[in-house]
Motif scaffolding. Structure first.
Motif, PDB file in Angstrom:
ATOM      1  N   MET A  17       0.850  -1.194   0.000  1.00  0.00           N
ATOM      2  CA  MET A  17       0.000   0.000   0.000  1.00  0.00           C
ATOM      3  C   MET A  17       0.893   1.254   0.000  1.00  0.00           C
ATOM      4  O   MET A  17       1.740   1.435   0.876  1.00  0.00           O
ATOM      5  CB  MET A  17      -0.888  -0.044   1.259  1.00  0.00           C
ATOM      6  CG  MET A  17      -1.802   1.121   1.431  1.00  0.00           C
ATOM      7  SD  MET A  17      -3.381   0.945   0.592  1.00  0.00           S
ATOM      8  CE  MET A  17      -4.059  -0.470   1.422  1.00  0.00           C
ATOM      9  N   VAL A  18       0.662   2.143  -0.979  1.00  0.00           N
ATOM     10  CA  VAL A  18       1.476   3.367  -1.046  1.00  0.00           C
ATOM     11  C   VAL A  18       0.908   4.403  -0.091  1.00  0.00           C
ATOM     12  O   VAL A  18      -0.295   4.607  -0.046  1.00  0.00           O
ATOM     13  CB  VAL A  18       1.459   3.947  -2.480  1.00  0.00           C
ATOM     14  CG1 VAL A  18       2.486   5.069  -2.623  1.00  0.00           C
ATOM     15  CG2 VAL A  18       1.695   2.843  -3.498  1.00  0.00           C
ATOM     16  N   THR A  19       1.832   4.974   0.697  1.00  0.00           N
ATOM     17  CA  THR A  19       1.357   6.040   1.607  1.00  0.00           C
ATOM     18  C   THR A  19       1.912   7.387   1.138  1.00  0.00           C
ATOM     19  O   THR A  19       2.799   7.428   0.278  1.00  0.00           O
ATOM     20  CB  THR A  19       1.817   5.785   3.051  1.00  0.00           C
ATOM     21  OG1 THR A  19       3.236   5.666   3.057  1.00  0.00           O
ATOM     22  CG2 THR A  19       1.179   4.545   3.624  1.00  0.00           C
ATOM     23  N   ILE A  20       1.404   8.432   1.735  1.00  0.00           N
ATOM     24  CA  ILE A  20       1.817   9.792   1.366  1.00  0.00           C
ATOM     25  C   ILE A  20       3.309   9.956   1.612  1.00  0.00           C
ATOM     26  O   ILE A  20       4.027  10.598   0.833  1.00  0.00           O
ATOM     27  CB  ILE A  20       1.006  10.811   2.190  1.00  0.00           C
ATOM     28  CG1 ILE A  20      -0.482  10.691   1.820  1.00  0.00           C
ATOM     29  CG2 ILE A  20       1.514  12.243   1.964  1.00  0.00           C
ATOM     30  CD1 ILE A  20      -0.820  11.002   0.383  1.00  0.00           C
ATOM     31  N   ALA A  21       3.784   9.372   2.738  1.00  0.00           N
ATOM     32  CA  ALA A  21       5.199   9.495   3.095  1.00  0.00           C
ATOM     33  C   ALA A  21       6.117   9.124   1.949  1.00  0.00           C
ATOM     34  O   ALA A  21       7.173   9.726   1.755  1.00  0.00           O
ATOM     35  CB  ALA A  21       5.501   8.609   4.305  1.00  0.00           C
ATOM     36  N   ASP A  22       5.689   8.135   1.152  1.00  0.00           N
ATOM     37  CA  ASP A  22       6.513   7.700   0.028  1.00  0.00           C
ATOM     38  C   ASP A  22       6.672   8.793  -1.032  1.00  0.00           C
ATOM     39  O   ASP A  22       7.615   8.784  -1.814  1.00  0.00           O
ATOM     40  CB  ASP A  22       5.914   6.450  -0.643  1.00  0.00           C
ATOM     41  CG  ASP A  22       5.809   5.291   0.327  1.00  0.00           C
ATOM     42  OD1 ASP A  22       6.686   5.209   1.227  1.00  0.00           O
ATOM     43  OD2 ASP A  22       4.851   4.497   0.207  1.00  0.00           O
ATOM     44  N   LEU A  23       5.735   9.693  -1.059  1.00  0.00           N
ATOM     45  CA  LEU A  23       5.760  10.716  -2.121  1.00  0.00           C
ATOM     46  C   LEU A  23       6.495  11.990  -1.698  1.00  0.00           C
ATOM     47  O   LEU A  23       6.878  12.810  -2.530  1.00  0.00           O
ATOM     48  CB  LEU A  23       4.327  11.092  -2.530  1.00  0.00           C
ATOM     49  CG  LEU A  23       3.450   9.954  -3.058  1.00  0.00           C
ATOM     50  CD1 LEU A  23       2.054  10.518  -3.356  1.00  0.00           C
ATOM     51  CD2 LEU A  23       4.067   9.386  -4.318  1.00  0.00           C
TER      52      LEU A  23
END
Lengths: 139, 588
Positions: free
Chosen positions: B1-7
């Motif tokens: 699951m991609v989270t905002i932190a990754d961006l």
């Protein structure tokens, strides 16, 4: 009266030659056949048997196989070459039942191949029927 | 699951843009997008940890990141697929490799077994060429084990083995295949062969087994010679006892009292039994040593059955047992040892009578199978309990003993019968139900009538050499226009049956033979060709045929013909005699 010239009518008894090297067998056969009114001559090996056969011209020969000097099959083959004995009926009486022996004997023309021990009464019946056939043929 | 932190690392820090929505960095991109959608905002602010301000991300940034994620997943999927494919192919190769090596191993094992077996093995293809042979086979023929198949093939040919094999496979009834001959190494080789067929039952070749039996035979011969000598020694004294007793009973020595008569009869009966026992033992030893030779001839099986029934007729009558045969006159002749087949028939009929009681019946009949003629001796007697049926043909089995019928013996009879039928290439078996009788069957192989005829004529020709007799061959042919053959075939068939059924009455000699040679021809071999005899047979044939003509032809365009050839007067080639008989055909 002596029959010097052989004029007297010959016996019309049926003549049987027994050829076997075992004297007790010859004896028992001879006793029984004589009781049944057959004329019997005997020999103890093939060579003697052949001489007797030529001299006596029997009607039927009872022939053993295993004998000293000349065995029964050799005698049978020699017998068939004798003009005087061509029509003699032969019954083999032997303790050997080898197929080759039977075939060799059959090739010479025999009435029967009887393996010892046999039933004497049956043998007598056999001889009677051979004699009857011979008489029928002679006519 | 991609989270905002990754961006966040990628995102620009833009303080200027106004944000309607502020979220934490832990939230997933999908959840943030859902909330943005709900509140119709295009930018989202993300609070950084420890009061580090705020990062702004646009909706496109988020969507973009999701698409990238999808792409990456797709790539991973392709990688995975490739990996799986690769792994699969490696595994498959492994499996293939294993199977191949297992098959190879099996073939090798078989090859080793074939190479090291003491018996010689030769495989001959349907084209008659040798496909394969093992070292033992080569050694038997004086070759080195590593010589080529071609060399072996030449030697095999040179010594006439191939010719003999082809001859035997095609023309003899000895298809159980065993005979001996001298090889170049002076060894006696025993040969057995069997047909090889594929799954569809098509012939793919012949498997031939060769075995050196020189030593074995020497041992066996010594054993049989010993037994033959012993039996001879036993038979002579027993003959003397039997003859003497028979003479006393017949009255050569005078009258007997009743008791003595009784004793002597017992002695006589036991002598007879002893004689049978000695013969059975000799036969058994010959069979075991494979030393029983057969004197095969063309023989009248039906006549042999009649003989056996006549022989036991009085025994049966005195027990109140009825014996009869059915339609055995129609049975075609077989190629067998007359004496031995008599022995089998006598044994079976004797047993049937012995185990029957007053009121029972014993019947004998034959039926034809594809490749065999089966004789059935059937009785309505006691039957054989099921537990004994399997052992029936074993040595020393005396099933009837417990039946208390006074039947004594060693139980060799049926196993000798089995040996004899098997030597002829036949079989013997039983069907029985306790209380409702027994059926004993034995089969003999059927043979081609033209082979029967040739074998018989050979024997007759040999007899002409030793006895100087002639023999005649008569051919009766039911001629019909080819175009009408079809419609007449049934009539011709029954005419031939009729003629064969009658021929038993007018062919007198033991060596005479009547034989259906083809669908429209019957051959009569008359062993004594004196004119009177031939004329008698001829006139009887003519009489029968005329009778058939009157009753059966009913105006069908069938022309019965007869032709004669005499050996050796007309020719001393048997084949010429046959041709002559066919050339001289004249209408009856």
């Amino acid at each position: 009266m002596f029959d010097f010239l052989g004029l007297k009518k010959k016996t019309d008894k049926v003549k049987i030659l027994i050829v076997d090297d075992e004297p007790n067998i010859v004896q028992t056969l001879q006793d029984r056949l004589e009781m049944n009114d057959f004329d019997v001559v005997t020999a103890c090996n093939g060579e003697e048997g052949l001489k007797q056969a030529i001299q006596e011209t029997p009607d039927v020969v009872l022939l053993d196989v295993i004998m000293p000097v000349m065995d029964g099959l050799e005698m049978l083959e020699a017998l068939r070459k004798e003009p005087a004995c061509e029509n003699v009926s032969v019954v083999m009486l032997t303790a050997r039942s080898q197929t080759q022996d039977i075939a060799r004997a059959n090739a010479c023309g025999i009435e029967d191949y009887i393996v010892k021990p046999f039933d004497l009464s049956e043998l007598l019946e056999k001889i009677e029927s051979i004699v009857e056939n011979r008489k029928a043929l002679a006519k | 699951m991609v989270t905002i932190a990754d961006l966040i690392s990628d995102a620009a820090c833009d303080e200027q843009v106004e944000c309607d929505l502020v979220v934490s960095a832990e939230m997933s991109v999908r959840d943030v997008l859902a909330r943005m959608e709900a509140s119709h905002c295009r930018h989202v602010g993300i609070e950084l940890e420890g009061d580090n301000g705020q990062v702004v991300l646009s909706k496109e940034d988020l969507l973009d990141s999701l698409l990238r994620e999808v792409d990456r997943a797709g790539e991973r999927l392709v990688d995975l697929q490739n990996h799986i494919d690769e792994e699969m192919s490696v595994q498959l190769d492994l499996v293939h490799e294993n199977t191949r090596s297992m098959a190879e191993l099996e073939t090798n094992k078989l090859q080793v077994a074939i190479d090291y077996m003491t018996e010689g093995l030769v495989i001959i293809g349907t084209d008659g060429k040798i496909n394969k042979c093992n070292p033992s086979a080569k050694k038997l023929f004086g070759l080195e084990g590593n010589e080529s198949t071609d060399t072996f093939s030449d030697v095999f040919d040179d010594y006439g083995f191939m010719e003999m094999l082809t001859e035997s496979v095609n023309h003899t009834v000895d298809n159980w295949g065993r005979f001996k001959m001298k090889s170049p190494s002076e060894a006696i080789i025993q040969i057995r062969w069997t047909e090889m067929v594929d799954e569809c039952g098509d012939l793919i070749g012949n498997l031939v087994m060769l075995r050196d039996v020189t030593d074995e035979l020497a041992g066996d011969r010594a054993k049989t010679e010993f037994i033959a000598a012993v039996t001879h020694e036993l038979r002579t004294p027993v003959t003397i006892i039997q003859n003497s007793v028979s003479n006393i009973l017949a009255g050569v020595t005078g009258k007997l009292n009743k008791k003595l008569h009784g004793y002597l009869e017992t002695i006589q009966e036991d002598c007879r039994r002893f004689g049978v026992l000695v013969s059975d033992l000799l036969d058994m030893s010959k069979l075991e040593a494979g030393d029983m030779s057969l004197n095969r001839q063309v023989m009248d099986l039906g006549g042999a059955i009649e003989d056996a029934l006549t022989h036991f007729n009085s025994d049966a009558k005195s027990k109140g047992v009825e014996i009869a045969s059915f339609d055995v006159r129609y049975v075609p002749p077989v190629y067998a040892d007359r004496e031995r087949i008599h022995q089998v028939l006598f044994n079976l009929v004797e047993n049937a009578v012995k185990f029957s009681e007053s009121g029972d019946t014993v019947t004998v009949h034959c039926y034809e199978e594809d490749k065999a003629i089966v004789t059935v001796v059937e009785d309505t007697g006691a039957g054989i309990p099921e537990i004994h049926q399997k052992q029936l043909f074993n040595k020393f089995r005396q099933i009837g003993r417990q039946a208390g019928a006074g039947y004594k013996g060693m139980g060799l009879g049926l196993s000798i019968c089995k040996g004899i039928t098997e030597m002829h290439g036949g079989k013997i078996w039983a069907e029985s139900q306790e209380g409702s009788g027994t059926k004993m069957f034995f089969s003999l192989p059927k043979i081609d009538p033209s082979i029967v005829l040739n074998k018989h004529l050979d024997i007759l020709a040999k007899a002409t050499e030793t006895c100087g007799e002639e023999f005649a061959l008569m051919v009766v042919r039911f001629d019909v226009d080819d175009s009408k053959l079809q419609q007449c075939s049934e009539v011709i068939g029954s005419s031939i049956k009729e003629l064969l059924a009658c021929s038993g009455n007018f062919l007198i000699g033991k060596r005479d033979l009547a034989l259906e040679i083809s669908d429209f021809e019957v051959v009569f071999a008359v062993s004594d060709a004196r004119k009177k005899r031939v004329d008698t047979v001829k006139s009887k044939i003519e009489k029968v045929v005329k009778n058939i003509k009157k009753n059966m032809f009913n105006g069908a365009p069938i022309v019965p013909m007869i032709g004669i050839g005499v050996y050796p007067t007309d020719s001393n080639e048997i084949i010429e005699i046959e041709n002559l008989a066919r050339k001289t055909l004249t209408e009856i």
